[in-house]
Design an enzyme around this catalytic site. Sequence first.
Site, PDB file in Angstrom:
ATOM      1  N   CYS A 182      30.987  24.381  35.498  1.00  0.00           N
ATOM      2  CA  CYS A 182      30.198  24.039  34.316  1.00  0.00           C
ATOM      3  C   CYS A 182      29.273  22.886  34.685  1.00  0.00           C
ATOM      4  O   CYS A 182      29.733  21.850  35.173  1.00  0.00           O
ATOM      5  CB  CYS A 182      31.099  23.643  33.152  1.00  0.00           C
ATOM      6  SG  CYS A 182      30.166  23.088  31.705  1.00  0.00           S
TER       7      CYS A 182
ATOM      8  N   GLN B   1      33.644   8.007  23.735  1.00  0.00           N
ATOM      9  CA  GLN B   1      32.396   8.758  23.877  1.00  0.00           C
ATOM     10  C   GLN B   1      32.398   9.561  25.178  1.00  0.00           C
ATOM     11  O   GLN B   1      32.786   9.056  26.230  1.00  0.00           O
ATOM     12  CB  GLN B   1      31.196   7.804  23.866  1.00  0.00           C
ATOM     13  CG  GLN B   1      30.944   7.152  22.515  1.00  0.00           C
ATOM     14  CD  GLN B   1      30.201   8.061  21.543  1.00  0.00           C
ATOM     15  OE1 GLN B   1      30.026   9.249  21.792  1.00  0.00           O
ATOM     16  NE2 GLN B   1      29.780   7.505  20.421  1.00  0.00           N
TER      17      GLN B   1
ATOM     18  N   CYS C 133      25.666  10.965  14.328  1.00  0.00           N
ATOM     19  CA  CYS C 133      25.604  12.174  15.155  1.00  0.00           C
ATOM     20  C   CYS C 133      25.067  13.358  14.371  1.00  0.00           C
ATOM     21  O   CYS C 133      25.057  14.479  14.870  1.00  0.00           O
ATOM     22  CB  CYS C 133      26.987  12.490  15.730  1.00  0.00           C
ATOM     23  SG  CYS C 133      28.232  12.821  14.466  1.00  0.00           S
TER      24      CYS C 133
END
Length: 453
Positions: free
Chosen positions: A161, A285, A410
């Site tokens: 990925c 985070q 966000c």
Amino acid sequence: MVPVKKNEVYKTEIVGMTHQGQGVGRIENFTIFIDGPIKQEEVEIKIIKVNKNYAVGKLLNIIKASPGRVEPLCEVYNKCGGCSLQHMSYQAALNFKTDMVTENIRRIGKLNEVVVHDTIGMENPFNYRNKAQYPVGKSKGEVVAGFYAKKSHDIVDCAECLIQHSLSDKVKLIVKGFLEKHKITIYDEATGKGLVRHIMTRMGFNTGEVMVVLVINGKNIPHQDKLVKMLTQEMPQIKSIVLNVNTAKTNIILGNKNIIVFGEGRITDYIGKFKFNISPLSFFQVNPVQTEVLYKKVLEYAGLTGEETVFDLYCGIGTISLFLSESAKRVYGVEVVEEAIRDAKENAKLNDIDNVEFIVGEAERIIPDMYKKGVKADVVVVDPPRKGCDEVLLDTLVSMAPDRIVYVSCNPATLARDLGFLAERGFEVLEVQPVDMFPWSSHVECVVKIYRN
């Protein structure tokens, strides 16, 4: 009258994009949503769904491509539901995010004069994630581990990925091979039976430490000692291996019980000069490089001189609180998750910080109570979940009238709603700085500078 019919083919120009990265076309001023196209492209589409007010189209052909279109780098891009913007150049993706924030601020917040800066991107927008969560399943009798396909729970198996740390992929391949070799049962969402549900990794980007978490539908895993030996021999960076117990028939990934099978059940990492302990359930985070960019902007907008009392609301494990503590007289961090507050207190001790107090509870209940008792903030930092701030909390902030509010968000839509609320009640929204915390996805983080009029 609806001007399009299902299964018919049409041509349209893409006049905009949704917050999820879908192209928006119009036929006789009727809106069509299409996965794949980019703004300003001319495309051929097939209508696959028709509603009263809009239709959904399938992209058949790009007649005129945007200059921002590129060939996706990931081999499973068209199947995986993770990176929705890899068909755009990185600059085009950043422009999309800036436009999305601007449009929300103006349309929902009714704030036309607010400065929205260009989104701050990454020098290298790949391999940035310090946390991976791979669902595990079976396909044609073989173990698969990867990510969910778009709009489904079908697992797309992939060896690599491009947004995950390379060590995460290595852990996944080792564990997958172990599961196959020892014929360990795999969890089935439909029946609720089977053992292994997810493989999770957490990385310390600055310390090099690695945590492996196996989410299981039980209390132990067969041949556990062999797995520990295999992982730690092949990857000496591994400092902790944990079994997370989740026996509920739910889509929630992690359960509440952790069984440590190697190490101390945590790793450490730094944001700037501050050190943090990270456990399986800790919120941290996922992009450490951009987190530092984000927090520096928070500090800049807070404008602290050393004399202020600061509230850090929805504080998580206290990361922003610790950054604020150096420049504030006193910081109060408020968070509803008890485990996060426990971590926050531990992190304050870890960094020898004594001017921060952490409180467990809902911000919309704690802050009105503190205000009634005479505890008032000069500066307030809010970093709420996607749903935004509770109106009770916003009302209290209006009554408290702090000199400055720094809003971290966000979700541009709920951010715009809350900014409009504050602007109508005596605050001036001065500027918005989008930060690309999640390259190649449609998500964007914002920091907003708000002063009292």
